[in-house]
Design a protein around this motif. Structure first.
Motif, PDB file in Angstrom:
ATOM      1  N   TRP A  25      -1.146  -0.738  -7.566  1.00 43.53           N
ATOM      2  CA  TRP A  25      -1.958  -0.542  -6.792  1.00 43.53           C
ATOM      3  C   TRP A  25      -2.389  -2.297  -7.204  1.00 43.53           C
ATOM      4  O   TRP A  25      -2.942  -2.761  -6.288  1.00 43.53           O
TER       5      TRP A  25
ATOM      6  N   ASP B 177      -9.756  -2.309  -2.325  1.00 42.44           N
ATOM      7  CA  ASP B 177      -8.328  -1.957  -3.694  1.00 42.44           C
ATOM      8  C   ASP B 177      -8.475  -1.657  -4.989  1.00 42.44           C
ATOM      9  O   ASP B 177      -8.471  -1.093  -5.371  1.00 42.44           O
TER      10      ASP B 177
ATOM     11  N   ALA C  17      -4.383  -5.022  -4.631  1.00 39.71           N
ATOM     12  CA  ALA C  17      -5.079  -5.221  -4.284  1.00 39.71           C
ATOM     13  C   ALA C  17      -5.252  -7.253  -4.793  1.00 39.71           C
ATOM     14  O   ALA C  17      -6.469  -7.672  -3.992  1.00 39.71           O
TER      15      ALA C  17
ATOM     16  N   ARG D  79       0.504  -1.291   0.028  1.00 40.13           N
ATOM     17  CA  ARG D  79       0.108   0.209   0.129  1.00 40.13           C
ATOM     18  C   ARG D  79       0.815   1.109   0.317  1.00 40.13           C
ATOM     19  O   ARG D  79       0.850   1.887  -1.040  1.00 40.13           O
TER      20      ARG D  79
END
Length: 364
Positions: free
Chosen positions: A305, A317, A309, A286
């Motif tokens: 990202w 996310d 996720a 993150r």
């Protein structure tokens, strides 16, 4: 949109029109007429007429070619004011080729072309042109323009060239201001000139300084409202091995994030992940995603990202990944990510999918 008033012929027709080679009266009258149209914002008309005249005259004698150059400059001014800096720069390049014997004017056009190409996103060519202009000026080159080129080269990540021009900039500057010192610091760090970086930061700090002195210097920079300087100090101390504890590692990331250098933080995180120095968990990924996002590195931010996720399996996310992809024009990525978020129960994903489907890009 910036209106380019810098192209220097406006208001100077009297001196230029009578410069050697002399122009016929009808050409001077026509140039003045087009200048009036330019002042009246009749840009398209000026471009059309100036182009026709420039083309007609460019193969003629010396006076014709000088007139052609002036017409090209008029067209450049109109194009720039229409928000077409790349086309305007091309016209100035043609004007320079036609301006035989008018070295001073050609030099001014060279400088203006560099700025236009920078505005058009032609950064490498812009820097090269500005460097050419500065070289032509010799010791008369203004320090402000030398610093400008140094900054452009940094933006282009041409570090060694930036270092060379930095030395010229500093030689022209009795006392660099805070912005110039920060620029020098970035260059010195990137070119591994640690001693010079330390000189810019604090005269009393050197490679032999212990961890306590580095911490004190960074803390002073933070308290002075200079988070970028604090990050640079900590970074230098880390690379020198003066700060090597695990808490120092994370403080380095925090300082780069706060100091306006998130890309540097992301680079460290990726290096440490690859080396196995830090755990590849949700917290780290993150932080990496946010760092690349803050740095506006679209490709790396989206990849980070997606990795987060995938690991977290959190709908929120996936949705945030999709939102970012949509904002940056990656509609296919956005749709897949938002669909995944919806399948995981995110209550905002459906609304974002609807927004995506209604966007003009999606319908193409």
């Amino acid at each position: 949109m910036r209106v380019w008033g810098c192209i220097c012929l406006i208001g100077l027709w009297a001196s230029l029109a009578h410069a050697s080679p002399a122009l016929p009266g009808d050409i001077i009258d026509d140039l003045n007429r087009l200048q009036t149209q330019l002042r009246d914002a009749q840009y398209a008309s000026v471009v059309t007429q100036a182009t026709q005249q420039a083309t007609r005259l460019q193969a003629g004698n010396a006076a014709d070619r000088w007139a052609s150059a002036l017409y090209q400059q008029l067209a450049a001014n109109a194009l720039a004011r229409q928000g077409q800096p790349g086309d305007a720069a091309n016209r100035l390049a043609q004007a320079r080729e036609l301006a035989e014997g008018e070295q001073a004017q050609a030099a001014r056009w060279l400088r203006e072309e560099a700025s236009l190409r920078r505005t058009a996103g032609q950064t490498t060519q812009a820097s090269n042109l500005l460097a050419e202009w500065l070289e032509s000026q010799g010791t008369a080159a203004p320090a402000a323009d030398t610093w400008k080129l140094t900054r452009w080269l940094v933006d282009d990540q041409r570090w060694q060239e930036a270092a060379d021009w930095l030395e010229r900039s500093l030689s022209q500057t009795a006392e660099p201001d805070a912005t110039q010192r920060r620029l020098a610091l970035v260059i010195y760090q990137r070119t591994q000139q640690t001693d010079q970086a330390l000189d810019v930061l604090l005269g009393g700090l050197d490679e032999s300084s212990d961890a306590t002195h580095w911490r004190q210097a960074a803390g002073l920079a933070q308290r002075a409202g200079q988070p970028g300087i604090a990050a640079a100090l900590w970074d230098t101390a880390w690379r020198l091995g003066r700060l090597d504890e695990d808490e120092d590692r994370w403080q380095l990331i925090n300082l780069h994030m706060a100091g306006g250098t998130p890309a540097r933080a992301a680079e460290y995180l990726e290096r440490w992940l690859e080396a196995g120095d830090i755990v590849r968990d949700e917290t780290t990924l993150r932080l990496l995603a946010n760092a690349w996002h803050q740095a506006r590195d679209k490709s790396r931010a989206l990849d980070a990202w997606r990795a987060l996720a995938t690991l977290s399996k959190e709908g929120s996310d996936w949705r945030q990944y999709g939102q970012l992809a949509f904002a940056w024009g990656q509609d296919e990525r956005a749709e897949k990510a938002l669909s995944r978020a919806q399948s995981l129960g995110d209550d905002q994903a459906a609304e974002w999918l609807a927004t995506l489907e209604q966007s003009p890009r999606h319908s193409l």
